[in-house]
Design a protein around this motif. Structure first.
Motif, PDB file in Angstrom:
ATOM      1  N   GLY A 211      -8.634  25.336  -5.738  1.00  0.00           N
ATOM      2  CA  GLY A 211      -9.732  24.369  -5.730  1.00  0.00           C
ATOM      3  C   GLY A 211     -10.757  24.677  -4.658  1.00  0.00           C
ATOM      4  O   GLY A 211     -11.964  24.591  -4.884  1.00  0.00           O
ATOM      5  N   CYS A 212     -10.256  25.058  -3.467  1.00  0.00           N
ATOM      6  CA  CYS A 212     -11.169  25.403  -2.374  1.00  0.00           C
ATOM      7  C   CYS A 212     -11.989  26.643  -2.701  1.00  0.00           C
ATOM      8  O   CYS A 212     -13.191  26.706  -2.417  1.00  0.00           O
ATOM      9  CB  CYS A 212     -10.358  25.633  -1.087  1.00  0.00           C
ATOM     10  SG  CYS A 212      -9.635  24.123  -0.399  1.00  0.00           S
ATOM     11  N   ILE A 213     -11.316  27.627  -3.296  1.00  0.00           N
ATOM     12  CA  ILE A 213     -12.018  28.865  -3.658  1.00  0.00           C
ATOM     13  C   ILE A 213     -13.129  28.580  -4.655  1.00  0.00           C
ATOM     14  O   ILE A 213     -14.268  29.043  -4.493  1.00  0.00           O
ATOM     15  CB  ILE A 213     -11.026  29.900  -4.232  1.00  0.00           C
ATOM     16  CG1 ILE A 213     -10.059  30.368  -3.133  1.00  0.00           C
ATOM     17  CG2 ILE A 213     -11.772  31.084  -4.829  1.00  0.00           C
ATOM     18  CD1 ILE A 213      -8.935  31.257  -3.639  1.00  0.00           C
ATOM     19  N   PHE A 214     -12.791  27.820  -5.709  1.00  0.00           N
ATOM     20  CA  PHE A 214     -13.801  27.482  -6.716  1.00  0.00           C
ATOM     21  C   PHE A 214     -14.932  26.648  -6.111  1.00  0.00           C
ATOM     22  O   PHE A 214     -16.089  26.789  -6.473  1.00  0.00           O
ATOM     23  CB  PHE A 214     -13.161  26.749  -7.888  1.00  0.00           C
ATOM     24  CG  PHE A 214     -12.590  27.660  -8.931  1.00  0.00           C
ATOM     25  CD1 PHE A 214     -13.417  28.340  -9.802  1.00  0.00           C
ATOM     26  CD2 PHE A 214     -11.230  27.865  -9.026  1.00  0.00           C
ATOM     27  CE1 PHE A 214     -12.915  29.195 -10.769  1.00  0.00           C
ATOM     28  CE2 PHE A 214     -10.704  28.721  -9.987  1.00  0.00           C
ATOM     29  CZ  PHE A 214     -11.541  29.390 -10.856  1.00  0.00           C
ATOM     30  N   GLY A 215     -14.557  25.754  -5.167  1.00  0.00           N
ATOM     31  CA  GLY A 215     -15.570  24.947  -4.508  1.00  0.00           C
ATOM     32  C   GLY A 215     -16.554  25.791  -3.722  1.00  0.00           C
ATOM     33  O   GLY A 215     -17.764  25.570  -3.759  1.00  0.00           O
TER      34      GLY A 215
END
Length: 286
Positions: A15-19
């Motif tokens: 999720g952090c990467i995609f964010g």
């Protein structure tokens, strides 16, 4: 337990990467918004009527700011006041606009117009028009189901008790939304200050008109022959006033009213449409 924790950690990391990716893309491809567009949009009436020819107030604001060919006076509801503000913000000149209001070109209410069948369908003019042109014998007349009223973005229309829309000229901005949605093209415009109007839309010959409606224009030409300023013309069996400025500035007798055998030509009294119903009734029906 460890498996569950690992799943949560992995999903969090993903999720952090995609964010971060989305944030980068948003910054990389972000389009700078001209702050002047926001200022222009703020002075527009926000009716989203499309009367300017663009898809809403935002689209017009962008066009008038970014395209030097787009004039600042296209917002019909805003009238001269808004045109002057837009002109000042954009550095353009705003030619004067004559204020206009919508006008119902039909006086054939339920007591005067003949019906060819009893309609039991959806109470909508567009829907009714699909069934043999609607229940009214006159194929050009107002169907009276209030599609224009429902679509007026400024609440300037109401249905009268006799089946015709009434226009509140104090609220009407002349945006043209009602004109666009009417399947019979019964609604037109008139200039504020107009003295007389032809309250008929029929292109039929006199005999057919008389058979279908007691207050329709017969195309007889008496109004045209008796107008001292040659300001009325009969086209397609229907009378029309050529220039309303002539009526206001020169005519004091309105001979056309006296000569019309059916009363299809009506006087505009105190700026309100004379449609057999009063503006008070319109307010009561809102």
């Amino acid at each position: 337990m460890n498996t569950a924790i690992m799943i949560v950690v992995v999903l969090t990391v993903i999720g952090c990467i995609f964010g971060l990716i989305l944030a980068y893309v948003n910054k990389k491809f972000a389009m700078e918004v001209n702050p002047l567009v926001e200022k222009v949009e703020d002075v527009l009436p926000k009716g989203q009527c499309g009367g300017c020819g663009f898809a809403g107030c935002r689209a017009y604001a962008e066009a008038v700011v970014e395209d030097e060919k787009v004039p600042p006076n296209l917002c019909v509801p805003g009238k001269a006041a808004v045109a002057e503000q837009v002109a000042k913000l954009t550095g353009k000149s705003a030619p004067a606009i004559e204020p206009r209001v919508a006008h119902i070109r039909c006086a054939g209410d339920c007591t005067k117009a003949v019906r060819k069948y009893e309609y039991k369908g959806i109470k909508d003019c567009v829907a009714a028009n699909l069934l043999q042109g609607g229940p009214k014998a006159c194929q050009y007349g107002c169907l009276g189901f209030g599609t224009c009223v429902k679509n007026c973005p400024f609440g300037a229309m109401a249905m009268g008790s006799k089946g015709l829309p009434i226009i509140d000229v104090d609220r009407c901005t002349g945006c043209g939304t009602c004109v666009k949605v009417c399947p019979k093209q019964v609604i037109g415009f008139r200039l504020i200050g107009s003295k007389v109007m032809v309250n008929c839309n029929s292109k039929d010959k006199g005999g057919a008109v008389r058979k279908n409606c007691s207050v329709g224009c017969l195309g007889c030409g008496l109004c045209m022959k008796n107008c001292p300023y040659d300001n009325i013309k009969v086209e397609d069996h229907l009378a029309r006033v050529l220039d309303h400025h002539v009526c206001v500035e020169k005519c004091s007798e309105s001979a056309c009213l006296a000569k019309c055998p059916t009363g299809a030509i009506k006087a505009i009294v105190n700026g309100t449409d004379l449609q057999e119903q009063s503006k008070k009734e319109a307010a009561a029906n809102v």
